[in-house]
Design an enzyme around this catalytic site. Structure first.
Site, PDB file in Angstrom:
ATOM      1  N   GLY A  66       0.916  -1.298   0.115  1.00 55.22           N
ATOM      2  CA  GLY A  66      -0.081  -0.027   0.065  1.00 55.22           C
ATOM      3  C   GLY A  66       1.000   1.243   0.049  1.00 55.22           C
ATOM      4  O   GLY A  66       2.076   1.251   0.392  1.00 55.22           O
ATOM      5  N   CYS A  67       0.219   2.417  -0.226  1.00 51.69           N
ATOM      6  CA  CYS A  67       0.961   3.490  -0.475  1.00 51.69           C
ATOM      7  C   CYS A  67       1.516   4.027   0.820  1.00 51.69           C
ATOM      8  O   CYS A  67       2.497   4.528   1.204  1.00 51.69           O
ATOM      9  CB  CYS A  67       0.249   4.493  -1.036  1.00 51.69           C
ATOM     10  SG  CYS A  67      -1.664   4.877  -0.463  1.00 51.69           S
ATOM     11  N   TYR A  68       0.715   3.992   1.954  1.00 52.15           N
ATOM     12  CA  TYR A  68       1.148   4.639   3.379  1.00 52.15           C
ATOM     13  C   TYR A  68       2.167   3.626   3.912  1.00 52.15           C
ATOM     14  O   TYR A  68       3.145   3.968   4.505  1.00 52.15           O
ATOM     15  CB  TYR A  68      -0.067   4.653   4.203  1.00 52.15           C
ATOM     16  CG  TYR A  68      -0.922   5.887   4.226  1.00 52.15           C
ATOM     17  CD1 TYR A  68      -0.685   7.152   4.269  1.00 52.15           C
ATOM     18  CD2 TYR A  68      -2.375   5.787   4.016  1.00 52.15           C
ATOM     19  CE1 TYR A  68      -1.242   8.159   4.157  1.00 52.15           C
ATOM     20  CE2 TYR A  68      -3.310   6.886   4.011  1.00 52.15           C
ATOM     21  CZ  TYR A  68      -2.856   8.247   3.985  1.00 52.15           C
ATOM     22  OH  TYR A  68      -3.584   9.152   4.038  1.00 52.15           O
ATOM     23  N   THR A  73       4.222   1.838   2.358  1.00 59.19           N
ATOM     24  CA  THR A  73       5.628   1.869   1.697  1.00 59.19           C
ATOM     25  C   THR A  73       6.302   3.102   2.358  1.00 59.19           C
ATOM     26  O   THR A  73       7.416   3.023   2.834  1.00 59.19           O
ATOM     27  CB  THR A  73       5.380   2.094   0.380  1.00 59.19           C
ATOM     28  OG1 THR A  73       4.784   1.129  -0.312  1.00 59.19           O
ATOM     29  CG2 THR A  73       6.727   2.535  -0.439  1.00 59.19           C
TER      30      THR A  73
END
Lengths: 342, 342, 342, 342
Positions: free
Chosen positions: A148-150, A152
């Site tokens: 996921g973005c967060y 990472t």
């Protein structure tokens, strides 16, 4: 040329994958599916692709994904877990940009995602696609759970401290801010320009799906459970995540050196000089995570600032990075992009 | 009618003061000074004031500020400390929107503001103009140190917890985000639309001038020194501050009830229902501080979300609130504004 | 106190009406309807109204609109035409903020709006609520067709030229730019922050519903048909319309004087000094239309710049202005607002 | 490898040139000058270039520009005209991104730019670098006057109509909207986020420096003087120009076919399908000009919509395109960029 298919390409991770693959040089985009838009040329929906991508969206049937070498799922959660088995059995490698295979504890996944898992057996096999942690496993995998973005941004920011055992891992804080593209291209009131523009707010304070994903990754690094308070916020911009991380030092170490050493050989993690404050725009459109580490007033609270482009290192770019590893290509192929500033 | 003067009205706190005073009903704006723009009608610089404010900027000499009942300093730091004495001796009340009288420890002030203090004697007299803390003292004061924008949002968010002694005051964290108007109307590269727009970054991580101001206020409430990590961020919007505050509970209290009781009689502090996430736009143009309090996953970390309009409750609105108190007017006169949403 | 009802108050014109009515001083908001949100406190949906509006949305049945003095329709097109008759028969005045009664030629209306008109008989009776043109008729009307946002800005900009007969009315051009709130609060892809933000585009070039409305108004002023090319654009901001109008002068007149004379007694039209360029933010939140008129290089092309806040003078503010006229109140009551800048 | 120098690289056209040249493949960036920042690594000012450009700003002396093959001037107006002669005499090709060599009529240039021209003799020699018009001349030139941003968008939009002689060239209208980066990276009040954000305004209505440049180009195509009303506007976004062009048809032609034929072989001009409305973001970061042509209601007014990224096709990208032509490289080398959307 690697034959590539994309499932569900009408969202932002889909168009971003196409932007990157169009200039990759080692792949051929065979098919991109959308039940709803089948038949529409991709460049009609995304004029930025005119002259760069000339195929149309196709139905899953027409797409013949089992003839691809690799298939990306740029779909909502819950799709890849239903379709991955067939592809894997046909010898196709699968990279899921959604969350289906990220959480090893299936019961925990089902709690946070509110559905039964269709392929619990694959969860164990799937490799969590954070190359800075799992590079070797990714090289030999069949199935990648793209982070996921967060997760990472937050994991890359905390990992050097956790791995070195120099902070109290029971009381970590991740105050995280995301651009609106993280919410996708769905028509929803709260992401309208008139709702999210010129405005700032927190959301999901009581619990966000990326919390268990982050905790799993940090616990693996700590070899022990971790305590994490994770507060996401919506910031009025299109791309970018800025994670501001707080931890208590338990040893008096040179945190700058610690970060520089940890990421010395990581092409896509840039540890900035001491005293820096990374801006999200400095990675806009690029696959880099930029990090700065501070000890305000020389105290024992360490503050890590970690920025990524949520659609690149936080999604499509990391997926391409994983694809490169899966197929033995140079890890950075197609990702040597200068961010767009201003 | 109270006769009002404004020193240095070309910046955002100046125009905001005029917006509020034009509709106040109990004041007459006598003069507004600007050495540089003397002679220019105020409404020429700020067309939003056309039809509402019909005076021109005047030189300090022409302004006859000593004939006013109250003078607001909407100036850079370091001006009010030079000019307040004369006005006070003439019987004029003074409200400084800059930082000259906020820090009681003059040496500390001089360290953070990088100049010698011109009127250290007045520092002791000045009342810190946070009505929710100092209402009675403000009523009888001559000289008001109007609080900073971050300090207003952060103190109002922490105070119920600190006053009740239910958190560990040695390790507070204030992750704060500000719209760009907090930086004022000065021509600077880093606040250009092309630099600050579609971008997010932290700044002043090593130390920001609002840190000692916040610590002073919280220490008074705690009756002991406090430890605070304060990280400000610039967010791509015009108005608004969002403070996300973290503290460790040392007692298992009902935090929602604690906040509701603390602010039960405070007209300009709105404690939202449990589970809320206040948006900065919900206070855009208004004098309210909206607060929500959370305990994620029921743990012992309490998260307070506190939003204000930095130009209103964080500057000009609070200054008018203080003026109302100084002159025995209803505290909310001229401030009964419905925020502008969307 | 005038008893007011609002039908369909969940959109931006609804919340804007409430913002204005809450501070009006001469009205009592009896009811605001929403079938979908009935029972929800208004301030829960719009926290900016907390402390200002304490009623909940009600069903149309519970609302008892026939007991109101006036009812505003802040609904999609096609609703007021179905419900106005009953209210009018009950002696309630009706102000429709949608388009149901704006176009006198019913066939034309049906062509542009794609539906049959439910009350063609009322169309003739309805008064087009542009006070600068129809003030006297409005005072005695029962049913007001509140003008569209573009039509308000464009007509006020062209009227002095057309009424004076000094331009070629057969080849007018209105290049118009709107903030995104003009599209309403509906969840749609094209108004997401990630679609409309940091982006600019034209739309409806082939034909926009406001075209016949503008032409009707200008033709009445010209006492002859007019030719108009109208191109609307979406600009990445929340509020504001900027109309840039082009016409060929057929007589060599002093256009500045012409505009100043035409609007000398109009409180809500501000003709700026020669050479000015009005900004949309100079009217943000206010009911003023600001206009500047130019003759570039002294040629025979006249360029008019006309700005309004689309939600105020272009919708809710003008509706309140009309209400004031309907009930013999001071025309500007509740509208003496200083725009919010910055 | 072509040896490249850049004079004045601290502004937006400078950083954009570096973004493009860093991935070009056929050039080596030898030096980039800045008197003020000499010694500072370029990537310190522009962190987006970290890992891509490793040189520092140098003084003009240290830069040894006369050893380059080509020098770009990314300077304010008035610099290149002083320094070009020396470089040209040393055999260095020169591309000026400022306006020094754009206007053939030196007296006219001096009027609009407010200074005496230092090298009037070079003005005649300089080739106006719009490849879609002057490709062959560019190939053999020594000195290129790179077009302005508005002139590029406006000329490419009008040219097919003018060249074919199908419109009345005496009354053209160019209503043009620019993102704020067109104003450069100078610290000025009117381009602060708090001034230009959430706001829209016209400027330069009485006369803008790009007017004579556009008229010169269109007059050459028309082989007769043209009449043009040009109104530029500032729109709250970072990159992009949207020109909305109006002309009266004098012949009933198929305008869609006309545009498609004119640009059939132009790689960087994309004529969209009939009925399209190009968005500025569809060219964000790319070198394409996208155009759509309309005849509203089938009348004789033709409306052309023309969009570019002002920093790419409107500045640095076109400069690289010109460099490619100057050196016999493929015209699109280094410019095959997929625009960044969202």
């Amino acid at each position: 040329m690697i034959k590539v298919g994309i499932v569900g390409g009408t969202g932002y991770t889909g168009v971003e994958l196409m932007r990157l693959l169009a200039r990759h040089g080692g792949v051929k985009l065979q098919a991109i599916t959308s039940r709803k838009e089948a038949g529409m040329p991709v460049a009609e929906m995304y004029p930025s692709l005119r002259g760069h991508v000339d195929i149309a969206f196709s139905t899953p049937t027409d797409a013949k994904l089992d003839e691809c070498d690799v298939v990306f799922f740029a779909t909502p959660n819950g799709i890849a877990m239903q379709e991955a088995t067939t592809l894997l059995e046909a010898g196709v490698k699968v990279i899921d940009l959604a969350a289906d295979f990220r959480i090893k504890d299936v019961a925990e996944w089902e709690k946070w995602y509110g559905m039964s898992h269709a392929s619990p057996g694959l969860v164990a096999e799937a490799v969590y696609g954070l190359p800075e942690v799992n590079r070797d496993k990714i090289r030999t995998a069949r199935l990648i759970a793209n982070p996921g973005c967060y997760p990472t941004a937050v994991q890359l920011g905390f990992l050097p401290l956790i791995e070195a055992g120099v902070v109290d891992a029971s009381s970590l804080i991740a105050d995280s801010k995301s651009g609106v593209s993280g919410a996708g291209r769905k028509a929803e009131v709260h992401t309208l320009l008139c709702e999210a523009g010129d405005n700032f707010k927190a959301y999901g304070v009581g619990g966000h799906r990326h919390l268990p994903e982050i905790k799993q990754g940090l616990a693996a690094a700590a070899q022990a459970p971790v305590g994490l308070t994770f507060v996401p916020h919506l910031t009025p911009m299109i791309r970018g995540i800025h994670a501001t991380l707080y931890a208590k030092l338990t040893k008096d170490v040179d945190v700058q050196a610690l970060f520089e050493q940890r990421y010395a050989n990581e092409r896509f993690v840039d540890v900035m000089p001491a005293g820096s404050t990374p801006e999200t725009r400095s990675v806009r459109g690029g696959n880099t995570c930029r990090i700065a580490v501070h000890r305000p007033q020389g105290g024992d609270t360490v503050v890590v600032l970690s920025v990524i482009d949520n659609l690149v290192k936080g999604a499509a770019g990391q997926a391409v990075q994983n694809m490169n590893l899966l197929f033995g290509l140079p890890e950075g192929q197609g990702l040597d992009i200068v961010p767009l500033l201003p």
